[in-house]
Design a protein around this motif. Structure first.
Motif: not given
Length: 678
Positions: A324-344
């Protein structure tokens, strides 16, 4: 009456001492009990003539036999041993998973490359191709299975932290309650009931089994702190802790200290006890192993897909991706996570793998200083620099690029945790189902003319610029150029007086597109540049591709070879041989000055690193257990009840009691004699 009073005081003192002794014996198996000793003082003396005669004794004190220095050492070693045991229990499990022949990656990696070797030897054998597909599916399933086990262990640690936090709160509440009871019992006295003191000390020891704490005493009250001085108990007030999702990564729980209406994250300073051991294991072993396994999975999928993308399948088509493509849309989106308290509306970051060979096992913290400007700091503390989201193309950071997901603008202070490889092992899968589409053949072929009279040997051509399996206009043009711009013909002239021999390269229409020379009798690497043509045969302005070949031997004047698109793809296994070469080719960890290692070596290194930490954990557990046993023995040598000693004291106090009774008897007889005399 004085003699009677003296006898009674001795009788009472003996009876009190026997009661203390009996209490020691009764509590010989009570956890945390410190043996007690009675002490006596002489009563005031009375003057008779010119001398002073004593008036007996009184039971002055009952004290617990306790050494604070030895107990502190016992408490500290309890914390260290619980930490080491918790760490070892987790590390042993992951070590077994990764190193075992039936559950680890080594066997399935070897089986995959063994299948590739068989397929490379017989590229037209469909059964050999199917075996490679099956081996790839087994390899993918093993990555998924191990990833699932590691994820379950991470979730298990979250659950354990929650349970242990509740136990900590129960103990801190108990210590605060005991502080109150001791203060009430003491009143204006400097003494306190020994049973309450023992109960409080035992509660602190039990607390150290859960989390490393320091207890200090002031005015008879215990203050209990953890980490770098965060207060858990102060007098009769206890603070609570709780296991909550981390603000930077909600899949990992951290420890939060609750101080009234305010909270404090103390996960980074907690140490000792089972909680400290679990968190230390998670940061030292588990998360690096998850990232490392994910990196190997990404490198496996990317390198295999890239290599298959350079060849032709049995249908004469350019290769399809096996994994499977290592740069699928799902894989690209899952590699980061915003911190609690980021701006709306701040959205998230898209993380794209640009070069899998340069990936590391670290996580990254991305902090925005404005809407477009951001800083990147690696989890080992290394600053990766400051960047701008408007830069085109985006900068490559340790093999990956960052881009806004387009959901909203970033604000200064917004931060993200980027884990490029964490989901690699869980996300790998096999997309290719048709064994005929495995691209084992090289895209170009070279055929020497049958009329050649010289000894020239022409090696099969290799593209100098690999095809990009991720698509794009350049790749489409390159493939079009290969298909529509071939064949080209290399024709050799007469050897020159200086020992060289010239050649000319002509396109399909016979027009010269390049010239050069070789030295006959040597291996001569020749690069041929071919102008690209579209499907109609028209030149594509400014576009070309090139390939390399090696000419050895001595071609004769007029000898030629023709390079063309490989139509005989069924019997060609050149690309399959390149695929097999990935077994030893350095494709992992080519960063920070490292030359990198192969897929097999990367897995072996992961197993070795985890095994080394598990072995060290075993050593630490043994050492801390020995230290705990020694400190416990030292503390018990002072405070523990010794039945032999108590038995000896019992005889002494029994005799003391009997002797005091005899004094009373003597006083009675003396009094009777006086009465009878009168």
């Amino acid at each position: 009456m004085s003699l009677l009073n003296i006898g009674m005081s001795g009788l009472n003192a003996a009876q009190g001492s026997l009661s203390v002794l009996s209490n020691n014996i009764a509590n010989v198996n009570t956890p945390g009990y410190s043996r007690q000793q009675s002490s006596q003082n002489a009563n005031a003396s009375n003057q008779f003539g010119g001398v002073f005669i004593g008036s007996g004794t009184t039971l002055a004190d009952v004290r617990r036999v306790y050494n604070q220095y030895l107990d502190t050492a016992y408490q500290n070693s309890t914390s260290l041993n619980s930490d080491a045991n918790a760490y070892l229990g987790q590390a042993s499990a992951i070590d077994k998973t990764l190193s075992d022949k039936t559950t680890g990656m080594s066997a399935v990696l070897s089986a995959f490359f063994a299948a590739a070797q068989t397929a490379a030897a017989t590229p037209s054998d469909v059964s050999a191709r199917q075996l490679l597909l099956t081996s790839a599916q087994t390899l993918s399933n093993r990555f998924n299975a191990i990833s699932s086990q590691l994820t379950q262990q991470k979730e298990s640690i979250n659950g354990q932290l929650s349970s242990l936090s509740d136990q900590v709160n129960t103990l801190t509440s108990s210590i605060a309650s005991l502080n109150k009871q001791i203060a009430q019992s003491q009143g204006s006295s400097s003494n306190a009931p020994a049973n309450l003191l023992d109960a409080r000390t035992e509660a602190v020891r039990s607390l150290n089994e859960l989390i490393g704490v320091t207890a200090t005493e002031k005015n008879g009250q215990f203050s209990v702190t953890t980490g770098t001085g965060q207060s858990l108990v102060e007098g009769g007030i206890a603070s609570t802790i709780s296991a909550v999702p981390s603000k930077s990564d909600n899949s990992q729980y951290t420890i939060q200290l609750n101080l009234g209406s305010t909270t404090m994250d103390i996960g980074s300073v907690v140490s000792g006890g089972s909680i400290g051991g679990l968190m230390r294991y998670r940061s030292d072993v588990l998360m690096p192993a998850i990232n490392d396994l994910g990196r190997i999975a990404i490198a496996t999928a990317d390198t295999v897909n890239n290599q298959l993308g350079q060849g032709l399948d049995l249908n004469g088509e350019f290769g399809s991706s096996l994994f499977s493509d290592i740069n699928s849309a799902a894989a690209i989106a899952q590699r980061s996570q915003g911190a609690a308290g980021n701006s709306a509306g701040s959205g998230n970051l898209n993380v794209t793998i640009a070069d899998s060979s340069k990936l590391t096992t670290y996580d990254y913290k991305v902090t925005f200083t404005s809407g477009n400007q951001y800083n990147v700091v690696r989890s080992d503390g290394k600053s990766m620099g400051s960047f701008d989201t408007t830069t085109t193309p985006p900068p490559v950071i340790d093999g990956f690029t960052l881009a806004l997901d387009g959901k909203g603008p970033m604000a200064a202070g917004d931060s993200f945790k980027v884990s490029p490889t964490a989901n690699g092992a869980s996300g790998i899968g096999v997309d290719l189902k048709d064994a005929n589409k495995l691209a084992f053949a090289g895209p170009l072929a070279g055929n020497a003319s049958k009329t050649n009279t010289g000894t020239g040997i022409f090696n099969p051509p290799q593209l100098t610029l690999p095809l990009d399996i991720h698509g794009g206009a350049n790749t489409a043009q390159l493939r079009t150029g290969i298909e529509n711009s071939m064949p080209v013909k290399m024709v050799f002239g007469k050897p020159a007086a200086d020992g060289t021999q010239s050649y000319t390269v002509n396109d399909a229409q016979g027009n010269p597109i390049g010239t050069g020379s070789i030295i006959p009798g040597q291996g001569n690497k020749v690069t041929v540049n071919v102008p690209m043509r579209d499907a109609s045969g028209a030149l594509i302005p400014g576009k070309s591709f090139s390939f390399d070949t090696t000419v050895s031997g001595s071609p004769s004047n007029g000898d030629s070879t023709t390079f063309a698109f490989n139509d005989a793809a069924k019997s060609d296994g050149r690309n399959a041989q390149q695929l097999l070469g990935l077994q030893t080719k350095a494709t992992v960890g080519v960063a920070d000055g490292s030359s990198g290692v192969s897929l097999v070596s990367a897995n072996s290194r992961l197993v070795s690193q985890v095994g080394s930490k598990a072995a060290q954990a075993g050593t630490d557990s043994t050492a801390t257990a020995a230290l705990l046993a020694a400190n416990k023995a030292a503390s018990n040598s002072v405070s523990q009840v010794n039945l032999d000693e108590e038995a000896g004291d019992m005889i002494k106090f029994q005799q003391y009691y009997t002797a005091s009774s005899q004094i009373i008897k003597a006083a009675q007889e003396t009094f009777s004699t006086l009465i009878n005399a009168l």
